[in-house]
Every structure is written in structure tokens, then in C-alpha cells.
Design a protein around this motif. Structure first.
Motif, PDB file in Angstrom:
ATOM      1  N   LEU A 181       4.980  -3.695  -3.058  1.00 57.78           N
ATOM      2  CA  LEU A 181       4.297  -4.612  -2.151  1.00 57.78           C
ATOM      3  C   LEU A 181       3.844  -3.862  -0.902  1.00 57.78           C
ATOM      4  CD1 LEU A 181       3.478  -7.522  -1.434  1.00 57.78           C
ATOM      5  CD2 LEU A 181       5.766  -7.827  -0.451  1.00 57.78           C
ATOM      6  N   PRO A 182       2.529  -3.760  -0.654  1.00 53.17           N
ATOM      7  CA  PRO A 182       2.034  -2.936   0.455  1.00 53.17           C
ATOM      8  C   PRO A 182       2.087  -3.654   1.805  1.00 53.17           C
ATOM      9  CG  PRO A 182       0.406  -3.184  -1.329  1.00 53.17           C
ATOM     10  CD  PRO A 182       1.436  -4.262  -1.493  1.00 53.17           C
ATOM     11  N   PHE A 183       2.814  -3.073   2.756  1.00 53.65           N
ATOM     12  CA  PHE A 183       2.804  -3.497   4.157  1.00 53.65           C
ATOM     13  C   PHE A 183       2.040  -2.429   4.935  1.00 53.65           C
ATOM     14  CE2 PHE A 183       6.411  -5.686   2.429  1.00 53.65           C
ATOM     15  CZ  PHE A 183       6.487  -6.891   3.119  1.00 53.65           C
ATOM     16  N   LYS A 184       0.919  -2.799   5.535  1.00 53.42           N
ATOM     17  CA  LYS A 184       0.066  -1.823   6.218  1.00 53.42           C
ATOM     18  C   LYS A 184       0.023  -2.116   7.709  1.00 53.42           C
ATOM     19  CE  LYS A 184      -2.951  -1.340   2.151  1.00 53.42           C
ATOM     20  NZ  LYS A 184      -4.339  -1.460   1.647  1.00 53.42           N
ATOM     21  N   ASN A 185       0.233  -1.073   8.520  1.00 61.45           N
ATOM     22  CA  ASN A 185       0.092  -1.195   9.962  1.00 61.45           C
ATOM     23  C   ASN A 185      -1.389  -1.089  10.307  1.00 61.45           C
ATOM     24  OD1 ASN A 185      -0.089  -0.543  12.804  1.00 61.45           O
ATOM     25  ND2 ASN A 185       2.122  -0.219  12.757  1.00 61.45           N
ATOM     26  N   VAL A 186      -1.919  -2.156  10.923  1.00 61.97           N
ATOM     27  CA  VAL A 186      -3.359  -2.204  11.207  1.00 61.97           C
ATOM     28  C   VAL A 186      -3.619  -2.381  12.709  1.00 61.97           C
ATOM     29  CG1 VAL A 186      -4.065  -3.007   8.913  1.00 61.97           C
ATOM     30  CG2 VAL A 186      -3.306  -4.674  10.626  1.00 61.97           C
ATOM     31  N   ALA A 187      -2.697  -1.892  13.529  1.00 55.03           N
ATOM     32  CA  ALA A 187      -2.856  -2.062  14.979  1.00 55.03           C
ATOM     33  C   ALA A 187      -4.122  -1.387  15.499  1.00 55.03           C
ATOM     34  CB  ALA A 187      -1.638  -1.495  15.700  1.00 55.03           C
ATOM     35  N   SER A 188      -4.521  -0.266  14.870  1.00 58.53           N
ATOM     36  CA  SER A 188      -5.698   0.470  15.338  1.00 58.53           C
ATOM     37  C   SER A 188      -6.946   0.137  14.525  1.00 58.53           C
ATOM     38  CB  SER A 188      -5.428   1.981  15.270  1.00 58.53           C
ATOM     39  OG  SER A 188      -5.103   2.371  13.943  1.00 58.53           O
ATOM     40  N   ALA A 189      -6.888  -0.930  13.727  1.00 61.03           N
ATOM     41  CA  ALA A 189      -8.023  -1.363  12.919  1.00 61.03           C
ATOM     42  C   ALA A 189      -8.203  -2.872  13.086  1.00 61.03           C
ATOM     43  CB  ALA A 189      -7.785  -0.987  11.458  1.00 61.03           C
ATOM     44  N   ASP A 190      -9.104  -3.433  12.313  1.00 56.96           N
ATOM     45  CA  ASP A 190      -9.258  -4.887  12.350  1.00 56.96           C
ATOM     46  C   ASP A 190      -7.949  -5.544  11.905  1.00 56.96           C
ATOM     47  OD1 ASP A 190     -11.839  -4.305  13.033  1.00 56.96           O
ATOM     48  OD2 ASP A 190     -12.738  -4.971  11.137  1.00 56.96           O
ATOM     49  N   HIS A 191      -7.501  -6.542  12.651  1.00 60.94           N
ATOM     50  CA  HIS A 191      -6.237  -7.197  12.333  1.00 60.94           C
ATOM     51  C   HIS A 191      -6.254  -8.633  12.863  1.00 60.94           C
ATOM     52  CE1 HIS A 191      -5.776  -5.514  16.387  1.00 60.94           C
ATOM     53  NE2 HIS A 191      -4.958  -6.522  16.617  1.00 60.94           N
ATOM     54  N   PHE A 192      -5.368  -9.455  12.322  1.00 57.90           N
ATOM     55  CA  PHE A 192      -5.310 -10.852  12.729  1.00 57.90           C
ATOM     56  C   PHE A 192      -4.378 -11.032  13.923  1.00 57.90           C
ATOM     57  CE2 PHE A 192      -6.804 -11.310   8.363  1.00 57.90           C
ATOM     58  CZ  PHE A 192      -7.804 -12.269   8.522  1.00 57.90           C
ATOM     59  N   LYS A 193      -4.787 -11.954  14.804  1.00 59.44           N
ATOM     60  CA  LYS A 193      -3.950 -12.261  15.966  1.00 59.44           C
ATOM     61  C   LYS A 193      -2.649 -12.922  15.524  1.00 59.44           C
ATOM     62  CE  LYS A 193      -4.145 -14.514  20.493  1.00 59.44           C
ATOM     63  NZ  LYS A 193      -5.013 -15.296  21.424  1.00 59.44           N
ATOM     64  N   ARG A 194      -2.738 -13.803  14.525  1.00 65.98           N
ATOM     65  CA  ARG A 194      -1.555 -14.452  13.949  1.00 65.98           C
ATOM     66  C   ARG A 194      -1.585 -14.239  12.444  1.00 65.98           C
ATOM     67  NH1 ARG A 194       1.287 -18.202  16.713  1.00 65.98           N
ATOM     68  NH2 ARG A 194       1.585 -19.485  14.851  1.00 65.98           N
ATOM     69  N   TYR A 195      -0.433 -13.772  11.908  1.00 69.51           N
ATOM     70  CA  TYR A 195      -0.409 -13.422  10.490  1.00 69.51           C
ATOM     71  C   TYR A 195       0.976 -13.733   9.923  1.00 69.51           C
ATOM     72  CZ  TYR A 195      -1.448 -10.697   6.269  1.00 69.51           C
ATOM     73  OH  TYR A 195      -1.692 -10.297   4.967  1.00 69.51           O
TER      74      TYR A 195
END
Length: 255
Positions: A123-137
Motif C-alpha cells: 500500500l503506497p503512502f507518498k509524501n506530497v508536501a512539495s507537490a500538489d496535495h490536499f488540504k484535508r485528506y
């Protein structure tokens, strides 16, 4: 001389009277006979003893993968309809069994969970802080569950007015697993499509679709503090960290 004799006589009478009072008080009072309640003669078929339960509170994970980044108030909402079967010999104790619905919402920060991936084996958990990301997820799982409880009520006739406690298990089958993101932001934190934008992705292939959890609760009247711990992993053993969900919350019960 008469005064002296009168004083001696009065003192003697006082002493005799005082002794008689002490003797009277020293007589042992008869013991009260306790009447044992014959529970078989008391109709408890219509008593209110948690025939429905609503639960709300905090959710968490043990053994969470290092790549996961929980954030926010993760929570659950459950409700169950129950049957209550008191013991004939001592109805302070009973067995409760039922059926209901449960949901768990685990929130994440700067994270994307690719539950629809067709190439990943875990199951992939990806850190997307420096890319497009959701405010609430969040990751949401919903279940149909069958709870089984061994119950105690200090007041078996009116359990909603006394102490109560229960331990047991609940058995669940997963209905859905999905991620939900709201308000997509770019790397600088600006909204891309506006605050109303929402994305849901559904898939159960990474998850165990059945579970067994240990449960416990204690409280007074219609309010209890409850807790549960999943004995089975949320994520399949071949799909990453086992992940054992747990919860702590409030139960409102009655009827």
C-alpha cells in the motif's frame, strides 16, 4: 444531718438508675434477617439494558508504516442494535449480541495513499508536501459488525440508573475502503480548483476485508467510556505493515 442523708440517698438512686440504663443499652439488638431476592420471580423482559448503542471517538493505528503521516482528529462513528439475555440465576450479568454499522476515518497531512495502484505490491503512502496535495485528506473504511458482550449491571432492574460494564468482541466485514481529499493545493499552498473540490478513490485490494476486535466499556446509566483494539491487521500481510486499529470514545446507550 437530714441534708446529708438526702444527698446520699439521691446519689444512690442516680447510680442505680444509671446502671439500669446501661444494662438496657447493653442488651443485644436482634439481628436483621436479610431476604434473598428471588430473581426468577422478577420480570426483566422489558428492562432497558443497552438495546441500542451509538459510539463516537478517537481512532488510531499501531504498527503504522513509517511513510504514513497522520494528522488531524481521526475518528469513528458506530451504531448497533442489540439483544440482551440476562442470566436467570443472577441478572446482574447478561450477554449482549447484535448487528450494526461502523466507520473509521484516519486523517493524514501532506500524504497521498494510492489505493488504486495497479503496480505497487504494498500500500503506497507518498509524501506530497512539495507537490500538489490536499488540504484535508483521509482514509475511510466502513464495516458491518456483529458485537458480542459479556455485561454487568449493578442495578439489574433499572440498568440505566446504575454502574455498568462490558467486555467482548466484535466481528466485522468491510463494506468500503476509500480515500477522500478536499481542496487541492499546489506546492506553494494555493488552492488549485477552489475549496469545494473533492476527490474520492475506492479500492479494497490492499486491505483485509474481515476483522476481529476486542472491546470493553464502563460507565454509569446511559453513558460509557469505550475502547477497542483490532486483533487482525487492517492491511494484508503481503501489502505492507500489519496496522492494528484501536479506538477510544463515548458510548450512548439505552432502550
Amino acid at each position: 444531718m437530714k441534708k446529708i442523708l438526702l444527698a446520699v440517698f439521691s446519689a444512690g438512686m442516680f447510680t442505680v438508675a444509671n446502671a439500669q440504663i446501661k444494662d438496657t443499652l447493653a442488651i443485644e439488638k436482634p439481628k436483621e434477617t436479610k431476604v434473598k431476592t428471588d430473581w426468577k420471580k422478577i420480570d426483566l423482559s422489558n428492562r432497558a439494558n443497552d438495546h441500542f448503542m451509538i459510539q463516537f471517538g478517537y481512532d488510531g493505528w499501531t504498527n503504522a508504516p513509517d511513510s504514513a503521516n497522520p494528522g488531524g482528529f481521526s475518528r469513528h462513528f458506530n451504531f448497533y442494535f442489540m439483544l440482551d439475555k440476562p442470566f436467570k440465576s443472577n441478572p446482574r450479568y447478561s450477554v449482549g449480541l447484535g448487528l450494526g454499522f461502523a466507520s473509521s476515518n484516519i486523517f493524514f497531512k501532506d500524504t497521498y495513499i494510492d489505493i488504486k495502484s495497479t503496480t505497487a505490491t504494498t500500500l503506497p503512502f507518498k509524501n506530497v508536501a512539495s507537490a500538489d496535495h490536499f488540504k484535508r485528506y483521509k482514509l475511510t473504511t466502513t464495516w458491518v459488525e456483529a458485537p458480542l458482550e459479556f455485561r454487568y449491571a449493578s442495578n439489574p432492574v433499572t440498568p440505566d440508573k446504575g454502574w455498568k460494564a462490558a467486555i467482548g468482541f466484535k466481528f466485522g466485514l468491510m463494506l468500503k475502503a476509500y480515500t477522500k481529499g478536499k481542496d487541492l493545493l499546489n506546492s506553494t499552498g494555493s488552492s488549485i480548483y477552489g475549496k469545494g473540490y473533492t476527490l474520492k478513490e475506492y479500492d479494497k485490494k490492499f486491505f483485509n476485508t474481515s476483522r476481529v476486535a476486542a472491546t470493553a466499556r464502563v460507565g454509569v446509566g446511559n453513558f460509557s467510556i469505550d475502547g477497542s483494539y483490532s486483533l487482525t491487521g487492517l492491511v494484508k500481510s503481503a501489502s505492507g505493515s500489519t496496522v492494528n486499529p484501536y479506538s477510544i470514545g463515548l458510548t450512548i446507550s439505552g432502550l
